[in-house]
Motif scaffolding. Sequence first.
Motif, short mmCIF file in Angstrom:
data_model
loop_
_atom_site.label_atom_id
_atom_site.label_comp_id
_atom_site.label_asym_id
_atom_site.label_seq_id
_atom_site.Cartn_x
_atom_site.Cartn_y
_atom_site.Cartn_z
N ARG A 166 -6.13 -1.95 -6.67
CA ARG A 166 -6.83 -3.15 -7.12
C ARG A 166 -5.84 -4.27 -7.44
O ARG A 166 -6.05 -5.43 -7.12
N GLU A 167 -4.73 -3.92 -8.09
CA GLU A 167 -3.78 -4.95 -8.52
C GLU A 167 -3.05 -5.61 -7.34
O GLU A 167 -2.57 -6.72 -7.47
N GLN A 168 -2.99 -4.94 -6.19
CA GLN A 168 -2.34 -5.53 -5.01
C GLN A 168 -3.29 -6.39 -4.17
O GLN A 168 -2.86 -7.09 -3.27
N LEU A 169 -4.58 -6.32 -4.45
CA LEU A 169 -5.57 -7.00 -3.62
C LEU A 169 -5.32 -8.51 -3.49
O LEU A 169 -5.32 -9.04 -2.37
N PRO A 170 -5.09 -9.27 -4.58
CA PRO A 170 -4.85 -10.71 -4.42
C PRO A 170 -3.63 -11.02 -3.54
O PRO A 170 -3.68 -11.91 -2.67
N GLU A 171 -2.55 -10.27 -3.71
CA GLU A 171 -1.36 -10.49 -2.90
C GLU A 171 -1.59 -10.08 -1.45
O GLU A 171 -1.13 -10.73 -0.52
N LEU A 172 -2.35 -9.01 -1.25
CA LEU A 172 -2.69 -8.57 0.10
C LEU A 172 -3.47 -9.66 0.83
O LEU A 172 -3.19 -9.98 1.98
N SER A 226 0.85 -1.20 0.00
CA SER A 226 0.00 0.00 0.00
C SER A 226 0.88 1.24 0.00
O SER A 226 2.10 1.15 0.11
N LYS A 227 0.23 2.39 -0.13
CA LYS A 227 0.94 3.66 -0.03
C LYS A 227 0.13 4.59 0.87
O LYS A 227 -1.08 4.38 1.06
N VAL A 228 0.77 5.59 1.40
CA VAL A 228 0.10 6.57 2.25
C VAL A 228 -0.14 7.82 1.42
O VAL A 228 0.72 8.27 0.67
N ARG A 229 -1.34 8.37 1.57
CA ARG A 229 -1.70 9.61 0.88
C ARG A 229 -2.13 10.63 1.93
O ARG A 229 -2.99 10.35 2.77
N HIS A 230 -1.52 11.81 1.89
CA HIS A 230 -1.85 12.90 2.82
C HIS A 230 -2.70 13.93 2.08
O HIS A 230 -2.40 14.29 0.95
N LEU A 231 -3.76 14.39 2.75
CA LEU A 231 -4.68 15.34 2.14
C LEU A 231 -4.91 16.52 3.06
O LEU A 231 -4.92 16.36 4.29
N GLY A 232 -5.15 17.66 2.47
CA GLY A 232 -5.51 18.85 3.23
C GLY A 232 -7.02 18.93 3.38
O GLY A 232 -7.78 18.25 2.67
N LYS A 233 -7.46 19.78 4.28
CA LYS A 233 -8.89 19.97 4.51
C LYS A 233 -9.58 20.39 3.21
O LYS A 233 -9.11 21.29 2.51
#
Length: 142
Positions: free
Chosen positions: A89-95, A12-19
């Motif tokens: 979506r592509e990481q889901l089976p491996e996850l 996975s990756k982390v995504r940071h968002l502002g208000k």
Amino acid sequence: MPTERRAGGTLSKVRHLGKGETIYPAGEPADEFFIINRGIVHLVPAAAQGVAAYLKRGDIFGDIEVLTDRPRLDRATAQEAASLQCFGREQLPELMRQVPSFCRFLCEDLARRLRKSRDPTDLPDTGLDLRGNLLKFDLVAV
């Protein structure tokens, strides 16, 4: 469990968002789903009969569209600064292979939401409670 946690982090990756930042608009193709690490996310359905929701730390969203390969049903916006764990979506089976406890969590969460959609009184609401306690609220200061 630490091995599973590491595997989940590498997939996975982390995504940071502002208000106020849009996470995704309604109708967009769904290629990833999210778990909230920090902050509050506001989901606003595109359909008039839908119900808006506020999600908090630990809540998962966007998963139904990824699993069903359908476009987004709602618009997701960061209600405040937020940090999201993003799973493609592509990481889901491996996850699911490397982190079986996540697969169980996802199934239980989907079942809980499905049951609640059929009978809202059946399960306790685990959503964000935005109701205030007016007992200690100072109307004069407002």
